[in-house]
Motif scaffolding. Structure first.
Motif, PDB file in Angstrom:
ATOM      1  N   PHE A  20      55.088  45.818  40.049  1.00  0.00           N
ATOM      2  CA  PHE A  20      55.951  44.668  39.858  1.00  0.00           C
ATOM      3  C   PHE A  20      56.355  44.068  41.200  1.00  0.00           C
ATOM      4  O   PHE A  20      56.268  42.858  41.406  1.00  0.00           O
ATOM      5  CB  PHE A  20      57.191  45.071  39.046  1.00  0.00           C
ATOM      6  N   ARG A  21      56.771  44.944  42.139  1.00  0.00           N
ATOM      7  CA  ARG A  21      57.181  44.437  43.456  1.00  0.00           C
ATOM      8  C   ARG A  21      56.029  43.703  44.125  1.00  0.00           C
ATOM      9  O   ARG A  21      56.182  42.600  44.641  1.00  0.00           O
ATOM     10  CB  ARG A  21      57.612  45.617  44.349  1.00  0.00           C
ATOM     11  N   ILE A  22      54.831  44.338  44.103  1.00  0.00           N
ATOM     12  CA  ILE A  22      53.670  43.710  44.741  1.00  0.00           C
ATOM     13  C   ILE A  22      53.374  42.363  44.084  1.00  0.00           C
ATOM     14  O   ILE A  22      53.181  41.352  44.763  1.00  0.00           O
ATOM     15  CB  ILE A  22      52.441  44.645  44.661  1.00  0.00           C
ATOM     16  N   ALA A  23      53.374  42.349  42.738  1.00  0.00           N
ATOM     17  CA  ALA A  23      53.022  41.121  42.024  1.00  0.00           C
ATOM     18  C   ALA A  23      54.011  39.998  42.331  1.00  0.00           C
ATOM     19  O   ALA A  23      53.618  38.836  42.485  1.00  0.00           O
ATOM     20  CB  ALA A  23      52.948  41.377  40.527  1.00  0.00           C
ATOM     21  N   ILE A  24      55.307  40.332  42.433  1.00  0.00           N
ATOM     22  CA  ILE A  24      56.307  39.293  42.724  1.00  0.00           C
ATOM     23  C   ILE A  24      56.113  38.734  44.129  1.00  0.00           C
ATOM     24  O   ILE A  24      56.095  37.512  44.334  1.00  0.00           O
ATOM     25  CB  ILE A  24      57.749  39.851  42.556  1.00  0.00           C
ATOM     26  N   ILE A  25      55.923  39.631  45.106  1.00  0.00           N
ATOM     27  CA  ILE A  25      55.723  39.156  46.481  1.00  0.00           C
ATOM     28  C   ILE A  25      54.458  38.291  46.551  1.00  0.00           C
ATOM     29  O   ILE A  25      54.444  37.216  47.152  1.00  0.00           O
ATOM     30  CB  ILE A  25      55.604  40.340  47.474  1.00  0.00           C
ATOM     31  N   VAL A  26      53.386  38.781  45.890  1.00  0.00           N
ATOM     32  CA  VAL A  26      52.132  38.026  45.902  1.00  0.00           C
ATOM     33  C   VAL A  26      52.335  36.658  45.259  1.00  0.00           C
ATOM     34  O   VAL A  26      51.856  35.639  45.770  1.00  0.00           O
ATOM     35  CB  VAL A  26      51.011  38.817  45.181  1.00  0.00           C
ATOM     36  N   THR A  27      53.068  36.600  44.153  1.00  0.00           N
ATOM     37  CA  THR A  27      53.288  35.331  43.458  1.00  0.00           C
ATOM     38  C   THR A  27      53.991  34.331  44.373  1.00  0.00           C
ATOM     39  O   THR A  27      53.557  33.180  44.509  1.00  0.00           O
ATOM     40  CB  THR A  27      54.125  35.559  42.190  1.00  0.00           C
ATOM     41  N   VAL A  28      55.082  34.790  45.022  1.00  0.00           N
ATOM     42  CA  VAL A  28      55.843  33.884  45.885  1.00  0.00           C
ATOM     43  C   VAL A  28      54.968  33.383  47.035  1.00  0.00           C
ATOM     44  O   VAL A  28      54.859  32.176  47.285  1.00  0.00           O
ATOM     45  CB  VAL A  28      57.100  34.601  46.442  1.00  0.00           C
ATOM     46  N   LEU A  29      54.294  34.322  47.725  1.00  0.00           N
ATOM     47  CA  LEU A  29      53.463  33.929  48.858  1.00  0.00           C
ATOM     48  C   LEU A  29      52.309  33.033  48.428  1.00  0.00           C
ATOM     49  O   LEU A  29      51.981  32.048  49.083  1.00  0.00           O
ATOM     50  CB  LEU A  29      52.904  35.176  49.571  1.00  0.00           C
ATOM     51  N   SER A  30      51.697  33.385  47.285  1.00  0.00           N
ATOM     52  CA  SER A  30      50.538  32.634  46.830  1.00  0.00           C
ATOM     53  C   SER A  30      50.920  31.207  46.456  1.00  0.00           C
ATOM     54  O   SER A  30      50.192  30.259  46.765  1.00  0.00           O
ATOM     55  CB  SER A  30      49.913  33.373  45.651  1.00  0.00           C
TER      56      SER A  30
ATOM     57  N   PHE B  80      49.174  32.674  37.115  1.00  0.00           N
ATOM     58  CA  PHE B  80      47.866  33.245  37.442  1.00  0.00           C
ATOM     59  C   PHE B  80      47.963  34.215  38.614  1.00  0.00           C
ATOM     60  O   PHE B  80      47.299  35.249  38.620  1.00  0.00           O
ATOM     61  CB  PHE B  80      46.851  32.140  37.747  1.00  0.00           C
ATOM     62  N   SER B  81      48.792  33.880  39.601  1.00  0.00           N
ATOM     63  CA  SER B  81      48.936  34.778  40.744  1.00  0.00           C
ATOM     64  C   SER B  81      49.551  36.093  40.305  1.00  0.00           C
ATOM     65  O   SER B  81      49.101  37.170  40.704  1.00  0.00           O
ATOM     66  CB  SER B  81      49.818  34.146  41.819  1.00  0.00           C
ATOM     67  N   PHE B  82      50.586  35.998  39.469  1.00  0.00           N
ATOM     68  CA  PHE B  82      51.244  37.214  39.004  1.00  0.00           C
ATOM     69  C   PHE B  82      50.257  38.100  38.245  1.00  0.00           C
ATOM     70  O   PHE B  82      50.127  39.291  38.522  1.00  0.00           O
ATOM     71  CB  PHE B  82      52.442  36.865  38.107  1.00  0.00           C
ATOM     72  N   LEU B  83      49.542  37.490  37.297  1.00  0.00           N
ATOM     73  CA  LEU B  83      48.603  38.271  36.484  1.00  0.00           C
ATOM     74  C   LEU B  83      47.479  38.861  37.335  1.00  0.00           C
ATOM     75  O   LEU B  83      47.049  39.992  37.104  1.00  0.00           O
ATOM     76  CB  LEU B  83      48.003  37.406  35.374  1.00  0.00           C
ATOM     77  N   THR B  84      46.988  38.080  38.318  1.00  0.00           N
ATOM     78  CA  THR B  84      45.914  38.581  39.172  1.00  0.00           C
ATOM     79  C   THR B  84      46.340  39.863  39.867  1.00  0.00           C
ATOM     80  O   THR B  84      45.616  40.847  39.883  1.00  0.00           O
ATOM     81  CB  THR B  84      45.541  37.527  40.231  1.00  0.00           C
ATOM     82  N   SER B  85      47.545  39.840  40.416  1.00  0.00           N
ATOM     83  CA  SER B  85      48.007  41.020  41.138  1.00  0.00           C
ATOM     84  C   SER B  85      48.372  42.158  40.179  1.00  0.00           C
ATOM     85  O   SER B  85      47.977  43.297  40.362  1.00  0.00           O
ATOM     86  CB  SER B  85      49.219  40.660  41.986  1.00  0.00           C
ATOM     87  N   TRP B  86      49.104  41.828  39.148  1.00  0.00           N
ATOM     88  CA  TRP B  86      49.605  42.834  38.204  1.00  0.00           C
ATOM     89  C   TRP B  86      48.465  43.596  37.528  1.00  0.00           C
ATOM     90  O   TRP B  86      48.558  44.795  37.282  1.00  0.00           O
ATOM     91  CB  TRP B  86      50.485  42.122  37.177  1.00  0.00           C
ATOM     92  N   ASP B  87      47.377  42.923  37.204  1.00  0.00           N
ATOM     93  CA  ASP B  87      46.269  43.553  36.492  1.00  0.00           C
ATOM     94  C   ASP B  87      45.161  44.060  37.411  1.00  0.00           C
ATOM     95  O   ASP B  87      44.194  44.631  36.929  1.00  0.00           O
ATOM     96  CB  ASP B  87      45.631  42.552  35.508  1.00  0.00           C
ATOM     97  N   GLU B  88      45.282  43.832  38.700  1.00  0.00           N
ATOM     98  CA  GLU B  88      44.161  44.129  39.597  1.00  0.00           C
ATOM     99  C   GLU B  88      43.918  45.636  39.679  1.00  0.00           C
ATOM    100  O   GLU B  88      44.812  46.403  39.989  1.00  0.00           O
ATOM    101  CB  GLU B  88      44.457  43.550  40.987  1.00  0.00           C
ATOM    102  N   VAL B  89      42.684  46.053  39.416  1.00  0.00           N
ATOM    103  CA  VAL B  89      42.358  47.479  39.435  1.00  0.00           C
ATOM    104  C   VAL B  89      41.468  47.864  40.613  1.00  0.00           C
ATOM    105  O   VAL B  89      41.717  48.867  41.271  1.00  0.00           O
ATOM    106  CB  VAL B  89      41.552  47.923  38.191  1.00  0.00           C
ATOM    107  N   VAL B  90      40.408  47.086  40.840  1.00  0.00           N
ATOM    108  CA  VAL B  90      39.326  47.574  41.698  1.00  0.00           C
ATOM    109  C   VAL B  90      39.789  47.795  43.145  1.00  0.00           C
ATOM    110  O   VAL B  90      39.626  48.882  43.699  1.00  0.00           O
ATOM    111  CB  VAL B  90      38.114  46.615  41.641  1.00  0.00           C
ATOM    112  N   VAL B  91      40.403  46.760  43.735  1.00  0.00           N
ATOM    113  CA  VAL B  91      40.898  46.910  45.097  1.00  0.00           C
ATOM    114  C   VAL B  91      41.937  48.023  45.142  1.00  0.00           C
ATOM    115  O   VAL B  91      41.925  48.873  46.039  1.00  0.00           O
ATOM    116  CB  VAL B  91      41.519  45.587  45.609  1.00  0.00           C
ATOM    117  N   ALA B  92      42.802  48.048  44.123  1.00  0.00           N
ATOM    118  CA  ALA B  92      43.899  49.019  44.100  1.00  0.00           C
ATOM    119  C   ALA B  92      43.382  50.460  44.049  1.00  0.00           C
ATOM    120  O   ALA B  92      43.971  51.358  44.656  1.00  0.00           O
ATOM    121  CB  ALA B  92      44.817  48.734  42.918  1.00  0.00           C
ATOM    122  N   ILE B  93      42.267  50.686  43.350  1.00  0.00           N
ATOM    123  CA  ILE B  93      41.727  52.045  43.276  1.00  0.00           C
ATOM    124  C   ILE B  93      41.378  52.550  44.676  1.00  0.00           C
ATOM    125  O   ILE B  93      41.645  53.695  45.027  1.00  0.00           O
ATOM    126  CB  ILE B  93      40.465  52.084  42.380  1.00  0.00           C
TER     127      ILE B  93
END
Lengths: 266, 291
Positions: free
Chosen positions: A73-83, A200-213
């Protein structure tokens, strides 16, 4: 004939049949998981022998699930604001600018969206190993920002392209500063684009798996990484409970989008 | 520089304020981010394919010369091709129906498409892992109907990957195809009927050719997206039918062989970019990204 619903004859039934089956194919797995998350069977037997909330209790009792959700959640929020901020500034430059490399630059900005994520994941993993960003919040934010920015730029540029710049110019002629005109005239007019960029930014970060793995460390992992790691061991119903909560979030977001779109229209 | 003079040449009537940022300057922060955390890392990775363990093209010789790796390439194309074919086969009638049906029914189907697209990828893949397992609902129903005696192996093989990936890709083919069919003028089909074409003739000789650009663009996009897919093949596929993205991950994660990982990544990149070039050349940019 073929494009007139009432004159399709018996073909209408075939088309509707296929559509209903496809809709069921798309919807049933989601409903199925939601139902199983309340089922009492450890082995996910369907229909469940009984109903229970114990998978949710297990989920909420395990601090690692909550921690990873909070991290995501924290990552997705920061990413959303910056994006959104970066997307806004870039889109103004791209739509208003008349410089020669504009089309090439636009294409470059959209590339992370079309390239296989696994290539970016592996490349960033190697790069971050060298500069010590793997397993850090900054590392997650930067890599998710690269993936989210194209969606943000795409949504905001298309809104800006649909906005008549002479309205902004008029505000300036009436005495507003160029910056004030952008904030008070242009931004409200393109708010639907900004809103889609944020979603879209929020969902991209929140659901992102591959990089996160690749990026996750034992101390810092996102929710998708936690789900992934759990799934590689067994198909525990706890994942069904987690998935159901994720589905609920999706439904809430969809409702939010519908409400906001309606609000923006009127 | 160029941007500054060009901005002046464009002749904005508004006097530039105290802020003298040009439009090009506005794109610099994002450009910096992209160069630093996208272009440079990918370039380094690709460079390692020709520098590690020894300079030269040894990694490529190994990758393209070994039957193990060639089988993985073949399987990647097979899965992507199958997924594209099935998605197109289901997607065309659905897009067609959506384009003609009353909007209150269509909006329900659109809501389902959206829900499925927006639901977490892992949640959707998990659903198929559970549905397709030996003791899963699908095997149970098939046994219950008396169609099979023993549970079918539906997961950790080609069947599992194809079902799971088709599930994910369907919206990406239905939505653009809907847009294309929607734009076709119904009068053209009326004209075909007036000229004596029956339904089959109208379909094969009028509607399908008119929808062909959309079908080709959607199919190409689904094919390219499938080529680089990682999560779903890793969870629903078996070791016998590994895909290219899994191979890249394996080189890097378990074998720590950056040279081979870089080489495999380059192969995937080249194929992807080549197919996108075809798409841009023939269908323009408007369907890029599939939204």
């Amino acid at each position: 004939m073929l494009l007139n619903f009432d004159r399709l004859g018996w073909w209408k039934l075939v088309l509707i049949g296929i559509t209903v089956l496809t809709a069921a194919f798309l919807l049933l797995p989601i409903l199925f998981i939601a139902a199983l998350s309340f089922g009492s069977s450890q082995w996910l037997i369907f229909p469940p022998p009984g109903w229970t909330l114990k998978w949710y209790q297990e989920l909420l009792a395990d601090p690692r699930w909550l921690e990873s959700a909070w991290t995501s959640f924290r990552i997705a929020i920061i990413v959303t604001v910056l994006s959104v901020l970066l997307g806004l500034v870039t889109s103004f430059g791209l739509t208003r600018g008349r410089f020669i490399f504009r089309e090439a630059l636009k294409a470059l900005f959209l590339t992370p969206m079309i390239l296989p994520v696994v290539v970016l994941a592996v490349a960033l993993y190697a790069f971050f190993l060298q500069i010590g960003l793997n397993g850090t919040l900054t590392g997650f934010v930067l890599s998710h920002l690269v993936l989210a920015l194209p969606f943000s730029i795409l949504s905001i540029t298309s809104a800006l392209e649909g906005f008549d710049k002479s309205i902004e110019d008029a505000a300036v002629l009436c005495g507003a500063s160029p910056f004030e005109a952008k904030i008070r005239v242009t931004l409200p007019a393109i708010s639907h684009g900004i809103f889609s960029a944020a979603i879209f930014s929020f969902l991209t970060s929140w659901d992102e798996v591959v990089v996160a793995i690749f990026m996750a460390s034992p101390t810092l992992q996102t929710l998708p990484v936690k789900v992934w790691a759990t799934l590689r061991q067994d198909l525990t119903p706890v994942v069904a409970a987690a998935s159901t909560l994720l589905i609920l979030l999706t439904v809430l977001l969809m409702v939010l989008v519908a409400v906001v779109r309606k609000g923006l229209k009127s | 520089m160029l941007s500054r003079t060009d901005a002046k040449a464009a002749g904005s009537k508004i006097p530039a304020g105290r802020l003298t940022l040009t439009d090009f300057d506005l794109t610099l922060p994002a450009l910096g981010l992209l160069v630093l955390f996208f272009v440079v890392p990918v370039a380094i990775l690709l460079a390692r394919s020709v520098s590690e363990p020894v300079p030269g093209f040894g990694n490529y010789a190994e990758l393209l010369g070994s039957s193990t790796y060639l089988r993985i390439f073949a399987n990647t194309f097979l899965v992507s091709g199958l997924v594209t074919f099935v998605s197109l086969l289901i997607g065309f009638p659905v897009a067609w129906a959506l384009a003609v049906m009353p909007s209150r029914f269509a909006s329900v189907v659109f809501a389902i498409l959206l829900l499925s697209m927006w639901t977490n990828l892992l949640a959707r893949t998990y659903a198929w892992m559970v549905l397709l397992q030996r003791t899963g609902v699908i095997n149970k129903v098939l046994i219950g109907l008396g169609l099979i005696d023993k549970p079918l192996p539906l997961v950790n093989n080609l069947t599992g990957v194809t079902i799971g990936m088709t599930y994910i890709m369907l919206p990406f083919i239905i939505l653009p195809l809907y847009g294309v069919i929607r734009k076709i003028d119904p009068a053209i089909l009326q004209a075909a009927a007036l000229c004596g074409a029956n339904r089959w003739q109208s379909l094969v000789r009028v509607l399908l050719p008119l929808a062909m650009p959309g079908m080709a663009a959607g199919a190409l996009m689904v094919f390219v997206m499938s080529l680089g897919y990682f999560v779903t093949p890793a969870l629903l596929g078996g070791t016998a039918n590994m895909m290219l993205a899994e191979l890249i991950a394996q080189f890097v994660q378990s074998l720590v062989n950056w040279g081979m990982g870089g080489a495999a990544a380059l192969v995937l990149l080249v194929v992807t970019l080549a197919l996108y070039a075809v798409q841009l050349r023939f269908f323009g940019t408007d369907r890029m990204g599939g939204r």
